[in-house]
Design an enzyme around this catalytic site. Structure first.
Site, mmCIF file in Angstrom:
data_model
loop_
_atom_site.group_PDB
_atom_site.id
_atom_site.type_symbol
_atom_site.label_atom_id
_atom_site.label_comp_id
_atom_site.label_asym_id
_atom_site.label_seq_id
_atom_site.Cartn_x
_atom_site.Cartn_y
_atom_site.Cartn_z
ATOM 1 N N HIS A 5 25.359 -70.870 -2.230
ATOM 2 C CA HIS A 5 26.244 -70.875 -0.884
ATOM 3 C C HIS A 5 25.806 -70.055 0.087
ATOM 4 O O HIS A 5 25.863 -70.544 1.091
ATOM 5 C CB HIS A 5 27.491 -70.030 -1.611
ATOM 6 N N GLU A 81 25.515 -64.067 -5.718
ATOM 7 C CA GLU A 81 24.323 -64.481 -5.149
ATOM 8 C C GLU A 81 23.339 -63.307 -4.770
ATOM 9 O O GLU A 81 22.060 -63.520 -4.681
ATOM 10 C CB GLU A 81 24.542 -65.828 -4.323
ATOM 11 N N ARG A 169 55.166 -58.304 1.164
ATOM 12 C CA ARG A 169 55.653 -58.718 2.561
ATOM 13 C C ARG A 169 56.505 -59.702 2.645
ATOM 14 O O ARG A 169 56.566 -60.501 1.743
ATOM 15 C CB ARG A 169 54.394 -59.081 3.311
ATOM 16 N N ARG A 224 52.275 -49.206 6.650
ATOM 17 C CA ARG A 224 53.230 -49.994 5.994
ATOM 18 C C ARG A 224 54.460 -49.432 5.978
ATOM 19 O O ARG A 224 55.508 -49.976 5.909
ATOM 20 C CB ARG A 224 52.805 -50.757 4.464
#
Length: 263
Positions: A5, A81, A169, A224
């Site tokens: 990738h 990778e 949420r 939050r």
């Protein structure tokens, strides 16, 4: 032979003695790190938006800035990778949402372990395998950040797979959460968890299983307990400090002030 990738050869980093990676979820942040904080930066991958740049620190140390993408599945591919290519140390630089009332927007959090609720991590190691960062690496990043910023916190995060449901949420297309998710925020506060994020639990498990070193430093973009809004533009200075702390830690490894490879 190229990685599957990341579109560069497996030996490319080894040939340049690059073993440390500054890992960001956002390709734009990776580009900023390379172009603003590194010398002689060269883009070696843009496949699938997974930007990778080689470069040098101010001390001339070769280093990699790479993009993990959002979430654990993408992170697991990139870390695997890069480890195949010879990377031994991963310092995640990101943004996060705090869940403790004393941690405001613009603060910085260094996480030394995760409450890991990620499917990708379960493919790496059993569910109850510790999702722990490298102790020496995490401590050094914390102290480097403390030199630059007054509001730096050191503790646990909750590393989850979803931004909305998995972080309780309600400003979502589906405010009707599963029963197991209702009250999660308060429960995690009581467990002294500092923040939510979406990559480090899997990163930490991978590092321990593969014999690597990893930690995470994040700027708080949402408090939050006060507001659900993400305030990315207002935390850029904290992101910049996180980048500097990560680079200083990498340089400490080079100068043998942080002896990761002798433990």
């Amino acid at each position: 032979m190229n990685l599957n990738h990341l579109n560069f050869e497996k030996d490319y980093l080894k040939d340049r003695y690059i073993t440390i990676c500054l890992l960001s979820g956002d390709p734009a942040r990776t580009e900023i790190i390379a172009q603003t904080y590194l010398k002689n930066s060269v883009k070696i991958n843009n496949n699938r938006g997974l930007y990778c740049f080689t470069g040098e620190t101010s001390l001339g140390m070769p280093i990699l800035a790479a993009t993990s993408g959002m979430g654990a599945p993408s992170t697991s591919i990139v870390v695997n990778e890069l480890a195949q290519a010879g990377v031994k140390v991963f310092i995640r630089i990101g943004t996060t949402g705090s869940i403790q009332p004393y941690i405001g927007v613009g603060s910085i959090i260094v996480n030394f372990a995760s409450l890991c609720k990620q499917g990708a991590a379960n493919d790496i190691a059993p569910r109850d395998y510790p999702a722990a960062a490298s102790a020496l690496l995490s401590t050094d990043v914390y102290y480097e950040a403390k030199k630059l910023h007054k509001d730096v916190y050191f503790g646990l995060n909750a590393s989850v797979d979803t931004f909305y449901e998995g972080q309780e949420r309600y400003d979502s297309v589906n405010p009707n959460l599963l029963k197991s998710h209702v009250g999660m925020l308060k429960e995690y506060q009581n467990l002294n968890i500092l923040n939510f994020e979406m990559e480090s639990g899997t990163l930490f498990k991978m590092a321990n299983v593969y014999g690597l070193h990893a930690t995470s430093i994040c700027a708080v973009a949402a408090a939050r307990c006060k507001d659900e809004a993400l305030l990315h533009d207002s935390v850029q200075s904290s992101v910049d400090i996180s980048i500097k702390a990560a680079i200083h830690t990498a340089e400490n490894i080079q100068k043998n002030q942080l002896q990761l490879f002798r433990t």
